[in-house]
Design a protein around this motif. Structure first.
Motif, PDB file in Angstrom:
ATOM      1  N   ASN A  52       0.844  -1.181   0.000  1.00 56.75           N
ATOM      2  CA  ASN A  52       0.000   0.000   0.000  1.00 56.75           C
ATOM      3  C   ASN A  52       0.885   1.239   0.000  1.00 56.75           C
ATOM      4  O   ASN A  52       1.913   1.286   0.675  1.00 56.75           O
ATOM      5  CB  ASN A  52      -0.876  -0.039   1.261  1.00 56.75           C
ATOM      6  N   SER A  53       0.498   2.281  -0.727  1.00 55.03           N
ATOM      7  CA  SER A  53       1.314   3.505  -0.788  1.00 55.03           C
ATOM      8  C   SER A  53       1.412   4.194   0.565  1.00 55.03           C
ATOM      9  O   SER A  53       2.322   5.002   0.777  1.00 55.03           O
ATOM     10  CB  SER A  53       0.752   4.469  -1.835  1.00 55.03           C
ATOM     11  N   ASN A  54       0.520   3.902   1.491  1.00 52.63           N
ATOM     12  CA  ASN A  54       0.603   4.485   2.837  1.00 52.63           C
ATOM     13  C   ASN A  54       1.712   3.860   3.675  1.00 52.63           C
ATOM     14  O   ASN A  54       2.105   4.408   4.694  1.00 52.63           O
ATOM     15  CB  ASN A  54      -0.718   4.314   3.578  1.00 52.63           C
ATOM     16  N   HIS A  76       3.261  12.452   3.156  1.00 50.69           N
ATOM     17  CA  HIS A  76       1.819  12.254   3.068  1.00 50.69           C
ATOM     18  C   HIS A  76       1.171  13.631   3.111  1.00 50.69           C
ATOM     19  O   HIS A  76       1.493  14.451   3.968  1.00 50.69           O
ATOM     20  CB  HIS A  76       1.312  11.412   4.233  1.00 50.69           C
ATOM     21  N   HIS A  77       0.257  13.881   2.178  1.00 47.51           N
ATOM     22  CA  HIS A  77      -0.372  15.194   2.094  1.00 47.51           C
ATOM     23  C   HIS A  77      -1.884  15.015   2.017  1.00 47.51           C
ATOM     24  O   HIS A  77      -2.385  14.267   1.174  1.00 47.51           O
ATOM     25  CB  HIS A  77       0.136  15.937   0.862  1.00 47.51           C
ATOM     26  N   LYS A  78      -2.599  15.688   2.901  1.00 49.70           N
ATOM     27  CA  LYS A  78      -4.058  15.657   2.899  1.00 49.70           C
ATOM     28  C   LYS A  78      -4.552  17.061   2.617  1.00 49.70           C
ATOM     29  O   LYS A  78      -4.544  17.924   3.490  1.00 49.70           O
ATOM     30  CB  LYS A  78      -4.570  15.167   4.257  1.00 49.70           C
ATOM     31  N   PRO A  79      -4.957  17.317   1.370  1.00 47.60           N
ATOM     32  CA  PRO A  79      -5.478  18.654   1.066  1.00 47.60           C
ATOM     33  C   PRO A  79      -6.829  18.867   1.739  1.00 47.60           C
ATOM     34  O   PRO A  79      -7.486  17.923   2.164  1.00 47.60           O
ATOM     35  CB  PRO A  79      -5.612  18.642  -0.458  1.00 47.60           C
ATOM     36  N   GLY A  80      -7.255  20.100   1.816  1.00 52.86           N
ATOM     37  CA  GLY A  80      -8.537  20.410   2.447  1.00 52.86           C
ATOM     38  C   GLY A  80      -9.693  19.803   1.698  1.00 52.86           C
ATOM     39  O   GLY A  80     -10.716  19.465   2.266  1.00 52.86           O
ATOM     40  N   GLY A  82     -10.654  16.833  -1.212  1.00 53.71           N
ATOM     41  CA  GLY A  82     -10.181  15.712  -2.004  1.00 53.71           C
ATOM     42  C   GLY A  82      -9.495  14.652  -1.161  1.00 53.71           C
ATOM     43  O   GLY A  82      -9.381  14.764   0.050  1.00 53.71           O
ATOM     44  N   ALA A  83      -9.008  13.638  -1.854  1.00 53.62           N
ATOM     45  CA  ALA A  83      -8.382  12.499  -1.182  1.00 53.62           C
ATOM     46  C   ALA A  83      -6.922  12.789  -0.847  1.00 53.62           C
ATOM     47  O   ALA A  83      -6.290  13.650  -1.452  1.00 53.62           O
ATOM     48  CB  ALA A  83      -8.472  11.266  -2.075  1.00 53.62           C
ATOM     49  N   ALA A  84      -6.390  12.044   0.103  1.00 46.85           N
ATOM     50  CA  ALA A  84      -4.988  12.194   0.499  1.00 46.85           C
ATOM     51  C   ALA A  84      -4.094  11.649  -0.609  1.00 46.85           C
ATOM     52  O   ALA A  84      -4.466  10.752  -1.362  1.00 46.85           O
ATOM     53  CB  ALA A  84      -4.735  11.446   1.795  1.00 46.85           C
ATOM     54  N   ILE A  85      -2.881  12.203  -0.685  1.00 47.40           N
ATOM     55  CA  ILE A  85      -1.904  11.759  -1.675  1.00 47.40           C
ATOM     56  C   ILE A  85      -0.558  11.539  -0.984  1.00 47.40           C
ATOM     57  O   ILE A  85      -0.335  12.020   0.123  1.00 47.40           O
ATOM     58  CB  ILE A  85      -1.737  12.771  -2.835  1.00 47.40           C
ATOM     59  N   VAL A  86       0.313  10.799  -1.656  1.00 45.41           N
ATOM     60  CA  VAL A  86       1.654  10.557  -1.157  1.00 45.41           C
ATOM     61  C   VAL A  86       2.623  11.074  -2.210  1.00 45.41           C
ATOM     62  O   VAL A  86       2.623  10.601  -3.348  1.00 45.41           O
ATOM     63  CB  VAL A  86       1.887   9.047  -0.900  1.00 45.41           C
ATOM     64  N   ARG A  87       3.434  12.064  -1.838  1.00 45.15           N
ATOM     65  CA  ARG A  87       4.454  12.600  -2.737  1.00 45.15           C
ATOM     66  C   ARG A  87       5.766  11.909  -2.426  1.00 45.15           C
ATOM     67  O   ARG A  87       6.196  11.862  -1.278  1.00 45.15           O
ATOM     68  CB  ARG A  87       4.621  14.106  -2.535  1.00 45.15           C
ATOM     69  N   VAL A  88       6.398  11.383  -3.467  1.00 48.94           N
ATOM     70  CA  VAL A  88       7.585  10.561  -3.279  1.00 48.94           C
ATOM     71  C   VAL A  88       8.684  11.009  -4.225  1.00 48.94           C
ATOM     72  O   VAL A  88       8.426  11.339  -5.379  1.00 48.94           O
ATOM     73  CB  VAL A  88       7.253   9.067  -3.556  1.00 48.94           C
ATOM     74  N   SER A 105      -3.457   8.022  -1.960  1.00 44.06           N
ATOM     75  CA  SER A 105      -3.346   7.273  -0.713  1.00 44.06           C
ATOM     76  C   SER A 105      -4.099   5.958  -0.869  1.00 44.06           C
ATOM     77  O   SER A 105      -5.232   5.932  -1.320  1.00 44.06           O
ATOM     78  CB  SER A 105      -3.946   8.091   0.425  1.00 44.06           C
ATOM     79  N   GLY A 106      -3.436   4.856  -0.524  1.00 50.02           N
ATOM     80  CA  GLY A 106      -4.052   3.548  -0.639  1.00 50.02           C
ATOM     81  C   GLY A 106      -3.791   2.839  -1.948  1.00 50.02           C
ATOM     82  O   GLY A 106      -4.216   1.713  -2.138  1.00 50.02           O
TER      83      GLY A 106
END
Length: 177
Positions: A52-54, A76-80, A82-88, A105-106
Motif C-alpha cells: 500500500n502507498s501508505n 503524506h499530504h491531505k489537502p482540504g 479531495g483524497a490524500a496523496i503521497v508525494r515521493v 493514498s491507498g
C-alpha cells in the motif's frame, strides 16, 4: 410454506421476520470477507508482493513501470478538499535519475524482495566505499553519492546492513546509536 417458516410465524398467524443476533451477523461478515480474500488470492487478482502507498518508507525498493527504484523521501499530504496523496522522490537504479511521483493514498505498488546482509566498512576507493560481507568476506562497492546523508558518520570497522537486489547494492542501513 417454507418461506413462512423462514420468516417465522407466531401463534396468532401474523408473520414477523426472524432477525439474527448481532454476533451472528458479525461472524457472518468475517466469514464472507475471508472467503472473498481467499477467492481473490486464488484467482491472482491480489499480488502477494504488493504494498500500500501508505506503508512506504525511506530506502524501500519498488518496481515502478518495470524499473527498480529506491525511495529517497516521501510525504503524506491531505489537502482540504479531495483524497490524500503521497508525494515521493524516487531514484531509478538502472538510469540513475531522480524523479518526483505522486500516488493516491491507498494505491497498490509492486514491492521487491531484497537480500539483507551484515557488512563492515573497510576503506574508501576513489568515488566508492568498500564494505566487506561478514559471512562470505566478499567486497561490496557502493558509490559515495548514494550515501551522502550518512557519509560524515562513517568510520573504519563500523557494522552496517546492506540491501542487495540481484547481487547489486540498493541501500545501506547504518547502525542505530
Amino acid at each position: 410454506m417454507e418461506i413462512f417458516n423462514l420468516l417465522g410465524q407466531n401463534p396468532m398467524g401474523v408473520f414477523s421476520p426472524v432477525y439474527p443476533s448481532k454476533r451472528k451477523i458479525q461472524r457472518g461478515k468475517r466469514v464472507f470477507y475471508c472467503l472473498i480474500r481467499l477467492f481473490s488470492l486464488s484467482r491472482g487478482s491480489i499480488h502477494p508482493h504488493m504494498i500500500n502507498s501508505n506503508h512506504i518508507k525511506r530506502g524501500m525498493a519498488l518496481k515502478v513501470d518495470g524499473d527498480l527504484v529506491v525511495i529517497q523521501s516521501f510525504e503524506h499530504h491531505k489537502p482540504g478538499k479531495g483524497a490524500a496523496i503521497v508525494r515521493v522522490r524516487i531514484k531509478s537504479l538502472s538510469k540513475g535519475t531522480t524523479v518526483e511521483r505522486t500516488w493516491r493514498s491507498g494505491e497498490m505498488l509492486e514491492d521487491v524482495e531484497l537480500e539483507k546482509r551484515n557488512v563492515t566498512y573497510n576503506f574508501e576507493d576513489g568515488d566508492q566505499l568498500v564494505f566487506m560481507d561478514s559471512e562470505t568476506y566478499d567486497q561490496i562497492h557502493v558509490d559515495k553519492k548514494d550515501l551522502e546523508d550518512i557519509l560524515a558518520y562513517i568510520n573504519d570497522g563500523m557494522e552496517f546492513q546492506i540491501l542487495l537486489y540481484n547481487e547489486k547494492p540498493v541501500s545501506v542501513i547504518p547502525p542505530n546509536f
